[in-house]
Structures are given as C-alpha cells and as structure tokens.
Design an enzyme around this catalytic site. Structure first.
Site, PDB file in Angstrom:
ATOM      1  N   LYS A  49     -15.629  -2.206  -1.933  1.00  0.00           N
ATOM      2  CA  LYS A  49     -16.945  -2.211  -2.602  1.00  0.00           C
ATOM      3  C   LYS A  49     -18.072  -2.252  -1.574  1.00  0.00           C
ATOM      4  O   LYS A  49     -19.077  -1.543  -1.702  1.00  0.00           O
ATOM      5  CB  LYS A  49     -17.044  -3.415  -3.563  1.00  0.00           C
ATOM      6  CG  LYS A  49     -16.215  -3.209  -4.826  1.00  0.00           C
ATOM      7  CD  LYS A  49     -16.028  -4.481  -5.635  1.00  0.00           C
ATOM      8  CE  LYS A  49     -15.028  -4.236  -6.761  1.00  0.00           C
ATOM      9  NZ  LYS A  49     -14.716  -5.430  -7.557  1.00  0.00           N
ATOM     10  N   GLN A  93     -16.025 -11.485  -7.491  1.00  0.00           N
ATOM     11  CA  GLN A  93     -14.709 -10.843  -7.561  1.00  0.00           C
ATOM     12  C   GLN A  93     -13.757 -11.697  -8.408  1.00  0.00           C
ATOM     13  O   GLN A  93     -13.555 -12.880  -8.139  1.00  0.00           O
ATOM     14  CB  GLN A  93     -14.144 -10.652  -6.145  1.00  0.00           C
ATOM     15  CG  GLN A  93     -12.817  -9.916  -6.101  1.00  0.00           C
ATOM     16  CD  GLN A  93     -12.908  -8.477  -6.629  1.00  0.00           C
ATOM     17  OE1 GLN A  93     -13.875  -7.764  -6.354  1.00  0.00           O
ATOM     18  NE2 GLN A  93     -11.918  -8.069  -7.408  1.00  0.00           N
ATOM     19  N   ASP A 116     -21.412  -5.877 -13.070  1.00  0.00           N
ATOM     20  CA  ASP A 116     -20.118  -5.620 -13.724  1.00  0.00           C
ATOM     21  C   ASP A 116     -20.246  -5.519 -15.248  1.00  0.00           C
ATOM     22  O   ASP A 116     -19.294  -5.140 -15.926  1.00  0.00           O
ATOM     23  CB  ASP A 116     -19.130  -6.760 -13.405  1.00  0.00           C
ATOM     24  CG  ASP A 116     -18.295  -6.483 -12.162  1.00  0.00           C
ATOM     25  OD1 ASP A 116     -18.024  -5.308 -11.882  1.00  0.00           O
ATOM     26  OD2 ASP A 116     -17.903  -7.459 -11.486  1.00  0.00           O
TER      27      ASP A 116
END
Ligand code: NAP
Length: 296
Positions: A49, A93, A116
């Site tokens: 990422k 994460q 997200d």
C-alpha cells in the site's frame, strides 16, 4: 475459452490515471497506514500500500506499533491523524491482534478520512445507496465488470460470503446495479443449487476448491475473490477450480491477477476522492457535502 478478466492490467491503467489526476491537485494526497504487530501477511499488504501511494505521487506515513501498544495510544494516534490537514485517508491494517476492540478503533477514524469505507456512517450511506466511498474489494470488482461491459441489471447474482469487507458490500453494490442478489454462507444448505442459478457468481469464502464445474451455469461470469496461500508451495489460489470452470463460464478472474490488484488500486481511488473532497475540488453531491459538514 472464456474471457480472462485481467485485473492486473486494468489496475495498472487505473494507477496511471490516478497518478495524472494527483499531479493536478494543489497538494499531494496523504494516506496514513497504521500497522500493529508483526504478522508477515499484514506487513506485506502494508508495504504494498505504501509502495502504491509512492508510485501515484501520494504522500504516505506508516505508523508501526509493537503488539504491546495500548488501545488508548492507538486511539490517540488516530485522533491526531484526524486533525492532520496533510492526511486525507487513514487506514488501520486488519485484522488487529485479538486484544484490540477492532470496532472501537475503526469508529474512531473520521468518516471523512475513512479510506477503507468501514466506518458505520459510510456503511450506512452505502446501504442507502448514496455513498462516495465503497470498500475497496467490491468497488474493484464493480470496475472490473464495467471494464468488460458486463451488465448486472436483471441478472441473478450469487455472492458466497457475507463478511463486512467483501461479501455484504459486494451484494449491495450488485443490488444498486439492479441485480437480483442471493447471499450464501456457511449455513447455506444446498450451495450448488444456489450457484447454478448465478449469471454472475462472486466467490469469497476462502475455501480452496469450493467451486467445481458442476456448480456453475453455462456462460456465467465467475469472480474469484479468495486468496488462499498454499502451505506447501506458498503460492496463492482461489476458491474456484479454474481449470475445469473455465470451460463452462463466459468470463473468469485469475488468482492471482484478478481481484487482488483491483482492490489495491481502489484504495488509491478512495484516497483521491477524499483528497478532492478535502481540497473542495469535488463537485459536491448531497452526501459528500454532508460528510464534510458533520465531521470537520
Ligand atoms: P471471511 O471474513 O472469513 O468470510 C468468509 C465468508 O465465507 C463467511 O461469510 C463464511 O460464512 C463464508 N463461507 C466459508 N465457508 C463457506 C462454505 N463452505 N460455503 C459457503 N460459504 C462459506 O473472509 P473475507 O475477509 O470475506 O475474505 C474471503 C476471501 O477473500 C479470503 O480468501 C480472503 O483472503 C480473500 N480476500 C481477497 C481480497 C482481494 O483483494 N482479492 C480482499 C479481501 C479478502 P459464515 O459467515 O457463515 O461464516
């Protein structure tokens, strides 16, 4: 032979476009990634990422905590990032180590920086069908369907899996596109009877070999989301028996090289959307304007 849905190539072209768009902005979009612990898979995802952000000209900040970090410290770091004008998107994460209240952590991220799209406010707006953000995997699958001109309207869509990050939002996205959606999960009694109905079959169970040729309708579009790491070879496989199903379906995603790269690219797209919102450059619709008003 079916059409192979090439997520790798499509994601590369999307990244190029994002890079061009980012270069036109008054400042670089900023993404903060928080990693807790030393899980090798999570470390790899985070590294990728950060690399993707760099390739697209984004500013990124990795905050890596040992597993011993307290929940309060983590919440404090998120609060600072919520107030940091250089940061457009915040990502924690997942999964977090079991000692953390994952829901509490996610809910502490400002919905206007929720790259997200896991915050309940963004999930709620998604259910209502008017969100500017979608979780990356379903969003990436939607883009893959678009790129190959696969129309969802009126199609029977079967989604295997009902997780918050893949299955549930995937079904909502297909519903929004006027598909007739059937969700399957581990309590589904006759999985094959359901999958055989599917014009579009989305498989996200994490069970290698789950979908065999006899479970697929002639000419179906088959999207294999799963990433199962073979313990012997270390290679990734999906849930679909690709070699036998490819002779029956019209379109199929490979694993790797299908959904995975699209998921990565959509994180950048969500971050770009948030950056534009924060810079006042997105033609505000009602939802995005409300999002900023409520949380800034
Ligand atoms: P998850 O949270 O473990 O959910 C799996 C879902 O599959 C659950 O809803 C479960 O049902 C259902 N399921 C399990 N076994 C089943 C069976 N035999 N028949 C029918 N349904 C079954 O996993 P996830 O996070 O959604 O991820 C799913 C897969 O996608 C994993 O392999 C993951 O690595 C992969 N993934 C890939 C990407 C990508 O970018 N390619 C992104 C995210 C995830 P219950 O709800 O009843 O338990």
């Amino acid at each position: 032979m079916p059409t192979i849905l090439d997520g790798k190539a499509l994601a590369a072209s999307i990244r190029r476009r994002i890079q061009e768009e980012a270069a036109k902005l008054p400042r670089r979009p900023g993404v903060a990634v928080i990693l807790v612990g030393d899980d090798p898979a999570s470390q790899l995802y985070v590294t990728n990422k950060i690399k993707d952000c760099g390739e697209c000209g984004f500013f990124s900040r990795l905050i890596h905590y040992p597993v011993s970090v307290s929940e309060e410290e983590l919440l404090g770091a998120i609060s600072k990032l919520n107030d940091d004008a250089a940061i457009d998107g915040i990502l924690v994460q997942l999964p977090l180590p079991a000692s953390f209240n994952e829901r509490r952590i996610i809910e502490s991220i400002s919905p206007a920086k929720d790259v997200d799209a896991f915050h309940p406010l963004n999930v709620g707006r998604m259910v209502q069908g008017d969100s500017v953000l979608w979780p990356c995997t379903p969003r990436g699958i939607g883009r893959l369907l678009d790129a190959y001109h696969i129309c969802v309207d009126g199609k029977t869509c079967v989604v295997i899996g009902r997780s918050e990050i893949v299955g549930k939002p995937m079904g909502l996205l297909l519903l929004q596109r006027h598909g007739t959606v059937i969700y399957c999960h581990s309590h589904t009694q006759d999985l094959a009877a359901m999958t055989r109905l599917a014009d579009i079959l989305i498989v996200a169970a994490g069970r290698p070999g789950l979908i065999t040729a006899d479970m697929v309708k002639d000419g179906a579009v088959v999207i294999d989301v799963a990433m199962n790491r073979d313990p012997v070879t270390g290679k990734f496989t999906g849930d679909v028996c690709f070699d036998e199903v490819k002779d029956i379906c019209s379109h199929i995603t490979p694993v790797p090289g299908g959904v995975g790269p699209m998921t990565r690219a959509m994180l950048l797209e969500n971050a770009l959307t948030l950056a534009r919102l924060h810079m006042g450059l997105l033609a505000f619709d009602k939802t995005s304007a409300a999002l900023l008003e409520e949380y800034h």
